[in-house]
Design an enzyme around this catalytic site. Structure first.
Site, short mmCIF file in Angstrom:
data_model
loop_
_atom_site.label_atom_id
_atom_site.label_comp_id
_atom_site.label_asym_id
_atom_site.label_seq_id
_atom_site.Cartn_x
_atom_site.Cartn_y
_atom_site.Cartn_z
N ASP A 8 0.88 -1.16 0.00
CA ASP A 8 0.00 0.00 0.00
C ASP A 8 0.94 1.23 0.00
O ASP A 8 2.11 1.11 0.39
CB ASP A 8 -0.87 -0.04 1.26
CG ASP A 8 -1.67 1.21 1.44
OD1 ASP A 8 -2.35 1.62 0.49
OD2 ASP A 8 -1.63 1.80 2.55
N ASP A 10 -0.04 5.10 0.81
CA ASP A 10 -0.25 6.07 1.88
C ASP A 10 -0.19 5.38 3.25
O ASP A 10 -0.98 4.48 3.51
CB ASP A 10 -1.64 6.74 1.74
CG ASP A 10 -1.76 7.57 0.47
OD1 ASP A 10 -0.98 8.52 0.32
OD2 ASP A 10 -2.63 7.26 -0.37
C1 BG6 Z 1 -5.73 5.87 0.15
C2 BG6 Z 1 -5.76 6.73 1.40
O1 BG6 Z 1 -4.43 5.40 -0.07
O2 BG6 Z 1 -6.15 6.63 -0.97
C3 BG6 Z 1 -7.13 7.33 1.58
O3 BG6 Z 1 -5.44 5.92 2.53
C4 BG6 Z 1 -7.54 8.10 0.33
O4 BG6 Z 1 -7.13 8.18 2.71
C5 BG6 Z 1 -7.47 7.15 -0.86
O5 BG6 Z 1 -8.87 8.60 0.46
C6 BG6 Z 1 -7.81 7.85 -2.18
O6 BG6 Z 1 -6.85 8.83 -2.42
P1 BG6 Z 1 -6.87 9.86 -3.60
O7 BG6 Z 1 -5.43 10.36 -3.65
O8 BG6 Z 1 -7.26 9.15 -4.86
O9 BG6 Z 1 -7.84 10.94 -3.24
MG MG Z 2 -2.66 3.14 3.63
#
Ligand code: BG6
Ligand code: MG
Length: 235
Positions: A8, A10
């Site tokens: 993963d 984030d």
């Molecule tokens: C995930 C995060 O990796 O991505 C979430 O943990 C986030 O918090 C999701 O909402 C979607 O992210 P993005 O960058 O497409 O808005």
């Molecule tokens: Mg994550």
């Protein structure tokens, strides 16, 4: 046999929680909706539009059309990306950098499995634009975690069976996605504290020990019946 690791992004490779918080907070303030860090923590691993629905749980104004919701999500994303633009290769920790290199040196393929549509941008800011063997992200899936789609796609791009891949996650929904896809799962952060993984790690570098454990004879790594291997959780 362990052939690949799917990370993963984030909360595992880098920390974007604060940027998500600031961007959602600004959008919520504009709309007059209460938002705090506890609510922000619930957004971990959740897609952008599903996150918006959680943010709007406290909204009490007139009904919002789908078009308006899309525009609110776009408003949040615009600010979020302007914050991401501040990131640089210095935001990649030495621990993550050296651990990734050591895992690759063991012959393992490395991939990303993230719900974020900003994955290519974040990786390029971190100097990892060309680093991974495969990238599966919010741009190539229709179902978000805890659906396993993002990890199954990553395994497909790598040409490996899920049973030969380890998923690394910081969100409970992500760990569930990994298990539902037939992957073994190592957790860090929140998901580790919740005991959601087959391995619940206190550090990213402990992945090296997990990778080593796959090389041991089965008897040495066998888990007691009904008990998940949990060698790295603090006592
Ligand atoms: C995930 C995060 O990796 O991505 C979430 O943990 C986030 O918090 C999701 O909402 C979607 O992210 P993005 O960058 O497409 O808005
Ligand atoms: Mg994550």
């Amino acid at each position: 046999m362990l052939k690949a690791i799917i990370f993963d992004l984030d909360g595992v490779i880098c920390s974007t929680d604060e940027y998500h918080y600031l961007a959602w907070k600004a959008m919520a303030d504009d709309l007059g909706v209460y938002f705090d860090r506890t609510i922000n923590n619930r957004l971990r691993g959740v897609s952008r539009m599903a996150s918006l629905d959680i943010v709007l749980e406290r909204y009490e104004g007139p009904a919002l059309s789908e078009e308006r919701k899309l525009s609110l999500a776009a408003q949040k994303n615009e600010l979020y990306r302007s914050l991401l633009a501040r990131m640089s290769p210095e935001d990649l920790s030495d621990e993550v950098k050296t651990t990734l290199a050591a895992l690759r040196a063991r012959g393992l393929k490395l991939a990303i499995g993230s719900s974020s549509k900003n994955t290519p941008f974040i990786l390029s800011r971190l100097g990892l634009g060309d680093y991974f063997d495969a990238i599966s992200d919010g741009n190539n899936i229709v179902r978000s975690k805890p659906d396993p789609e993002v990890f199954l796609r990553a395994a497909e791009y790598l040409g490996e069976a899920p049973s030969d891949c380890l998923v690394v996650e910081d969100a409970v929904s992500g760990a569930e996605a990994g298990h539902r896809g037939g992957f073994q799962v190592a957790c860090v952060g929140d998901a580790s504290l919740a005991g959601a993984g087959d391995w619940n790690l206190t550090s990213f570098s402990a992945l090296l020990q997990v990778a080593e454990s796959f090389d041991c004879p089965p008897a040495a790594t066998a888990k007691p019946a009904g008990v998940a291997a949990n060698p790295y959780l603090p006592l």
